[in-house]
Design an enzyme around this catalytic site. Structure first.
Site, short mmCIF file in Angstrom:
data_model
loop_
_atom_site.label_atom_id
_atom_site.label_comp_id
_atom_site.label_asym_id
_atom_site.label_seq_id
_atom_site.Cartn_x
_atom_site.Cartn_y
_atom_site.Cartn_z
N SER A 251 0.81 -1.22 0.00
CA SER A 251 0.00 0.00 0.00
C SER A 251 0.84 1.26 0.00
O SER A 251 1.83 1.38 0.72
CB SER A 251 -0.91 0.02 1.23
OG SER A 251 -1.55 1.28 1.34
N LYS A 300 -13.65 -5.46 -0.13
CA LYS A 300 -14.54 -4.35 -0.43
C LYS A 300 -16.01 -4.74 -0.45
O LYS A 300 -16.88 -3.91 -0.12
CB LYS A 300 -14.14 -3.70 -1.77
CG LYS A 300 -12.80 -3.00 -1.71
CD LYS A 300 -12.50 -2.22 -2.98
CE LYS A 300 -11.14 -1.53 -2.87
NZ LYS A 300 -10.89 -0.61 -3.99
N ASP A 402 -20.72 -16.58 -12.15
CA ASP A 402 -21.89 -16.19 -11.35
C ASP A 402 -21.73 -14.76 -10.82
O ASP A 402 -22.70 -13.99 -10.78
CB ASP A 402 -22.08 -17.15 -10.18
CG ASP A 402 -22.61 -18.51 -10.62
OD1 ASP A 402 -23.22 -18.57 -11.71
OD2 ASP A 402 -22.41 -19.50 -9.89
#
Length: 519
Positions: A251, A300, A402
């Protein structure tokens, strides 16, 4: 906004040195001082053919900084395998020659307490240390352990843990507040990284940082402690923000948010948080001073379950990249700043290109365009909903059919398997957006589409931002497409996050300068 930063605290930055000669230790001590260390920890057990008096004279007569001498035996996780009496004699010589601090393992400190004469003969301080392997004990057991360490008469106690989950660090933070003598307490490994940065908030007097070029997993560099995290200005009132992700070491968020907090005089700190279990994480770090979080891969979508409320766009998208703890009641509110960040970055790049060609577009340049999306995860959902809001026609490719169908249904698009994207030929002028990890460091040579199809796209966007110019963007640029880096999306979503974190207005130009200077 939060309160202004307090004056510099008493936290010292320590550089652990594990090299094979006394001469190299002296050289590395000079490096550590130049990089910003206040003290060095010297591991004698790493010196080859160690000759105590000779090597310690070289080290201690040439030390540019205070030194903490450690001679760790094999039974305590070190390298030394020789006679125990000789090891202790070497530590006595270190005291005689003027070592500032000497480390004794708890087992030795207890057994040899009556033999300690150095504290009455010199200014050398005694550090009593203990290494915790496996799962960190309960706070009750930790308190008993530290009481034993304090009972030895130590000037400092040092507790090193090897946490298996980030939630164990909370016990270390809680422990520190009960200690009666100055304490050094931290965890090693990537899951323990946060302990080094935040320990000054809880009263720890010393944090560890590695020399530049000598990375240690889970250990920040001296430079980052000084420049990125500014640990000497962390205090009890510092508000904590962090990135929840797995993995998290890649990050760049700390490089952007921390300097910006300082720029606007906000007493906050932003740290990477390697999280394995969302439920236990949120139940553990529930205090008000853990005030907000960024959310990264792979959480998320899953994190929406742990938000008490979702901001309408985040609810529609079904993905959250920002969480704020509401001050009035402590509830977690989920937001999505990815959506507008990515779509406006794409729109602005098209508009800029059109303006250089003398064209002026009204409305969104994405209206009516074919929007080809690779990846239906959290970032992909933000892109899909953004494209839908601008009137684009969307086709979604994902490894999980899916998942692709579910997202396609939500945005009135078409779903296909990711493997089929290699043979997909879009109409001329389409938009391609990559929201998969393909091309991310270290697998930087991979792209999600066939290279020959790139000439059909007007614009190619890549959500990957490390490296800044991915292989996909390089190939797209060579094919004549407009390219938009994930760095632009990262910057824009971070600006949105910063506004939410501070309840203020982000200094956009300052943040842009940081991003394009450091990323």
């Amino acid at each position: 906004m939060g309160s202004l930063p307090i004056s510099e605290n008493t936290t010292m930055i320590c550089a652990p040195l594990m090299v094979e000669s006394a001469e190299q230790m002296v050289s590395d001590m000079d490096r550590a001082k130049a990089e910003g260390a206040d003290i060095v920890e010297l591991r004698l057990d790493f010196i080859r053919n160690f000759q105590p008096r000779r090597d310690l004279e070289i080290i201690l007569k040439n030390k540019p900084l205070p030194v903490l001498i450690v001679y760790r035996p094999k039974w305590a996780g070190g390298q030394y395998e020789g006679d125990e009496h000789k090891r202790l004699e070497a530590l006595r010589i270190a005291e005689e020659l003027g070592a500032d601090y000497i480390d004794f393992e708890l087992k030795v400190a207890s057994d040899f307490k009556e033999k300690w004469q150095m504290r009455h003969q010199s200014d050398t301080k005694v550090v009593v240390s203990h290494y915790l392997g496996g799962i960190t004990p309960s706070i009750e057991d930790l308190n008993h352990l530290v009481a034993r360490m304090e009972a030895t008469g130590a000037d400092f106690v040092k507790l090193i843990a090897s946490v298996t989950d980030i939630t164990e660090i909370a016990r270390i933070f809680q422990l520190i507040s009960h200690c009666q003598v100055p304490t050094i307490a931290y965890s090693v490994g990537e899951r323990g990284f946060m302990s080094q940065i935040l320990s000054p908030k809880y009263g720890v007097d010393l944090v560890y940082g590695s020399l530049a070029g000598n990375p240690d997993p889970g250990l920040p560099t001296i430079e980052s402690l000084v420049q990125t995290y500014n640990v000497k200005h962390i205090d009890a009132d510092t508000t904590v923000f962090g990135l929840i992700s797995k993995p998290v070491s890649h990050s760049k968020g700390p490089l952007l948010h921390n300097p910006t907090f300082r720029y606007v005089n906000f007493n906050g700190i932003y740290v990477p948080m390697f999280v394995d279990d969302l439920k236990s994480f949120f139940s553990t770090y529930s205090r008000a001073d853990f005030a907000g979080f960024s959310v990264g891969f792979p959480y998320k979508e899953a994190v929406t379950e742990f938000c008490d409320e979702l901001h309408p766009p985040a609810q529609s998208i079904g993905a959250v990249n920002t969480i704020i703890r509401r001050p009035s009641d402590g509830k977690l509110i989920g937001y999505n700043t990815d959506c507008e960040a990515s779509i406006t970055a794409i729109e602005d790049a098209i508009k800029e290109k059109e303006s250089t060609n003398g064209k002026t577009s009204f409305g969104s340049p994405l209206a009516g365009k074919l929007f080809v999306l690779a990846g239906a995860g959290g970032a992909g959902r933000a892109l899909a909903f953004g494209a839908k809001s601008r009137g684009a026609r969307i086709v979604i490719f994902d490894i999980d059919f899916d998942r692709a169908k579910s997202l396609a249904s939500a945005v009135l698009g078409e779903a296909r398997l990711l493997k089929d994207i290699a043979n997909f030929r879009p109409e001329k002028g389409a938009i391609l957006a990559n929201a998969t990890p393909l091309g991310m460091h270290p697998n930087t040579d991979r792209i999600p589409v066939a290279e020959e199809t790139l000439q059909d796209y007007q614009l190619v966007f890549d959500a990957v931002y490390i490296p800044r110019k991915t292989s996909l963007l390089k190939d797209a640029e060579a094919a004549g497409a407009i390219t938009v880096s994930g760095v632009e999306m990262f910057l824009r979503q971070a600006i949105g996050q910063f506004n939410l974190f501070t309840n203020g207005e982000a200094p956009k130009e300052f943040m842009r300068e940081i991003v394009f200077a450091k990323f």
